[in-house]
Design an enzyme around this catalytic site. Structure first.
Site, PDB file in Angstrom:
ATOM      1  N   CYS A 190     103.472 110.728  63.178  1.00  0.00           N
ATOM      2  CA  CYS A 190     103.839 111.433  61.750  1.00  0.00           C
ATOM      3  C   CYS A 190     102.674 112.162  61.315  1.00  0.00           C
ATOM      4  CB  CYS A 190     104.567 110.423  60.826  1.00  0.00           C
ATOM      5  SG  CYS A 190     103.133 109.414  59.916  1.00  0.00           S
ATOM      6  N   HIS A 214      92.332  87.953  55.052  1.00  0.00           N
ATOM      7  CA  HIS A 214      91.952  89.523  54.758  1.00  0.00           C
ATOM      8  C   HIS A 214      92.067  90.455  55.825  1.00  0.00           C
ATOM      9  CE1 HIS A 214      89.328  87.475  51.249  1.00  0.00           C
ATOM     10  NE2 HIS A 214      90.638  87.842  50.784  1.00  0.00           N
ATOM     11  N   ASN A 271      87.274  86.343  56.944  1.00  0.00           N
ATOM     12  CA  ASN A 271      86.533  87.174  57.762  1.00  0.00           C
ATOM     13  C   ASN A 271      87.592  87.931  58.609  1.00  0.00           C
ATOM     14  OD1 ASN A 271      84.455  85.669  56.804  1.00  0.00           O
ATOM     15  ND2 ASN A 271      83.994  84.650  58.660  1.00  0.00           N
TER      16      ASN A 271
HETATM   17  N1  APR Z   1      76.147  78.946  57.228  1.00  0.00           N
HETATM   18  C1  APR Z   1      77.002  78.680  56.108  1.00  0.00           C
HETATM   19  N2  APR Z   1      77.116  79.535  54.956  1.00  0.00           N
HETATM   20  C2  APR Z   1      76.407  80.689  54.993  1.00  0.00           C
HETATM   21  C3  APR Z   1      75.349  81.009  56.192  1.00  0.00           C
HETATM   22  C4  APR Z   1      75.280  80.204  57.034  1.00  0.00           C
HETATM   23  N3  APR Z   1      74.441  80.262  58.155  1.00  0.00           N
HETATM   24  N4  APR Z   1      74.589  82.107  55.606  1.00  0.00           N
HETATM   25  C5  APR Z   1      75.085  82.342  54.216  1.00  0.00           C
HETATM   26  N5  APR Z   1      76.139  81.466  53.867  1.00  0.00           N
HETATM   27  C6  APR Z   1      77.014  81.476  52.781  1.00  0.00           C
HETATM   28  C7  APR Z   1      75.924  81.990  51.634  1.00  0.00           C
HETATM   29  O1  APR Z   1      75.375  81.159  50.739  1.00  0.00           O
HETATM   30  C8  APR Z   1      77.265  82.489  50.711  1.00  0.00           C
HETATM   31  O2  APR Z   1      77.659  81.373  49.829  1.00  0.00           O
HETATM   32  O3  APR Z   1      78.079  82.155  53.052  1.00  0.00           O
HETATM   33  C9  APR Z   1      78.304  82.668  51.715  1.00  0.00           C
HETATM   34  C10 APR Z   1      78.932  83.927  51.976  1.00  0.00           C
HETATM   35  O4  APR Z   1      79.431  84.485  50.565  1.00  0.00           O
HETATM   36  P1  APR Z   1      79.850  86.183  50.495  1.00  0.00           P
HETATM   37  O5  APR Z   1      79.043  87.026  51.022  1.00  0.00           O
HETATM   38  O6  APR Z   1      80.645  86.163  49.185  1.00  0.00           O
HETATM   39  O7  APR Z   1      81.290  86.371  51.430  1.00  0.00           O
HETATM   40  P2  APR Z   1      82.636  85.415  51.219  1.00  0.00           P
HETATM   41  O8  APR Z   1      82.692  84.408  50.547  1.00  0.00           O
HETATM   42  O9  APR Z   1      83.449  85.209  52.622  1.00  0.00           O
HETATM   43  O10 APR Z   1      83.587  86.691  50.504  1.00  0.00           O
HETATM   44  C11 APR Z   1      85.020  86.636  50.150  1.00  0.00           C
HETATM   45  O11 APR Z   1      84.913  88.884  49.518  1.00  0.00           O
HETATM   46  O12 APR Z   1      83.832  91.024  49.798  1.00  0.00           O
HETATM   47  C12 APR Z   1      85.100  90.108  49.877  1.00  0.00           C
HETATM   48  O13 APR Z   1      86.853  90.355  51.413  1.00  0.00           O
HETATM   49  C13 APR Z   1      85.558  90.242  51.358  1.00  0.00           C
HETATM   50  O14 APR Z   1      86.423  88.196  52.669  1.00  0.00           O
HETATM   51  C14 APR Z   1      85.354  88.718  51.735  1.00  0.00           C
HETATM   52  C15 APR Z   1      85.313  87.999  50.444  1.00  0.00           C
END
Ligand code: APR
Length: 254
Positions: free
Chosen positions: A152, A120, A103
């Site tokens: 710059c 990130h 995050n």
């Molecule tokens: N508690 C726990 N998990 C949750 C909740 C919650 N309240 N709400 C949603 N989730 C889960 C979803 O089911 C999903 O599996 O969180 C996950 C979020 O996944 P993504 O949206 O893909 O996010 P992330 O895994 O952090 O993405 C990774 O991708 O876009 C790039 O750089 C960006 O850091 C990011 C990376």
């Protein structure tokens, strides 16, 4: 109704010297930060190839800055949730505890976590693409249009990792070290599909860590996990922490 946790999980955590929490957008969802791939996910509305890569930025910095300025303002008005706060307490409970996060929202630090590795980047930091001079959000959000370097005149960009870019070396190395020495590894709120970050839980598992996944939905990591705790991190983490405190009192541990 309170959640129940397996004896194995409680005993692993009670005897753990080193615990790692690996977090994704899901841990901030209950604070109001949209996830990337959820039903109302960011990448459902916007094209990452137009907004989250360097070429797109150099081609149309106005569009990218407009988007990041909006995200900076939204995140500045959002508070950490119970999930973030519980990880702060866990940091005090275990001899070694680290948060490895994908995050960029800075909510772990704002909650009070200190041992945080940002794979990130961080949306509260910025730097000049030409000379590297760092800038705070206060310094860039007061400039009209695309902010420029006062030294710059180079274009300033958010200090976040865009697709196709390398992860910050120091954060990566410290994350690998923490993962490889973890007794228990918690993968919280991530879809576990974006590499190289998604390889970190597998490294921990490979080194013998007890791998626990917390997510309302299964992910490609679920098959590798020793335990899958299905639900929201803001609900599960405080209950898990309370259960551990009760166990320590029971065993009269400090
Ligand atoms: N508690 C726990 N998990 C949750 C909740 C919650 N309240 N709400 C949603 N989730 C889960 C979803 O089911 C999903 O599996 O969180 C996950 C979020 O996944 P993504 O949206 O893909 O996010 P992330 O895994 O952090 O993405 C990774 O991708 O876009 C790039 O750089 C960006 O850091 C990011 C990376």
């Amino acid at each position: 109704m309170s959640l129940t946790f397996s004896d194995r999980l409680i005993s692993r955590l009670t005897n753990a010297q080193s615990v790692v929490a690996f977090t994704g957008a899901g841990v901030s969802a209950e604070s109001g930060v949209p996830t990337f791939r959820g039903s109302d996910g960011i990448w459902k509305k916007f094209k990452p190839e137009e907004l989250a890569n360097f070429e797109a930025f150099m081609k149309n910095p106005e569009l990218v800055w407009e988007w990041y300025s909006a995200r900076k303002k939204i995140i500045a008005n959002i508070e950490p949730n119970r999930g973030h706060h519980t990880l702060v307490r866990m940091e005090q409970m275990f001899p070694r505890f680290a948060v490895i996060t994908q995050n960029i929202d800075n909510l772990h630090r704002r909650a009070g976590s200190t041992n945080v590795f940002e794979l990130h980047g961080n949306i509260e930091r910025n730097y000049c693409t030409k000379c590297g001079t760092p800038y705070t959000n206060e310094e860039v959000l007061t400039q009209a249009g695309v902010p420029r370097c006062l030294k710059c005149n180079g274009l300033i960009r958010p200090d976040v990792v865009w697709f196709g870019e390398m992860l910050p070396e120091d954060e990566w190395e410290q994350s690998v070290r923490a993962a490889e020495s973890a007794d228990v590894f918690l993968s919280i709120g991530t879809s576990a599909i974006v590499y190289p970050a998604a390889s970190i839980p597998l490294m921990a598992k490979h080194q013998g860590a007890y791998l626990v996944e917390i997510n309302p939905e299964p992910t490609p990591l679920t098959d590798q996990a020793d335990e899958f705790l299905m639900g929201a991190s803001g609900a599960i983490l405080p209950e898990l922490y309370a259960r551990l405190v009760a166990e320590r009192q029971l065993q009269q541990l400090p």
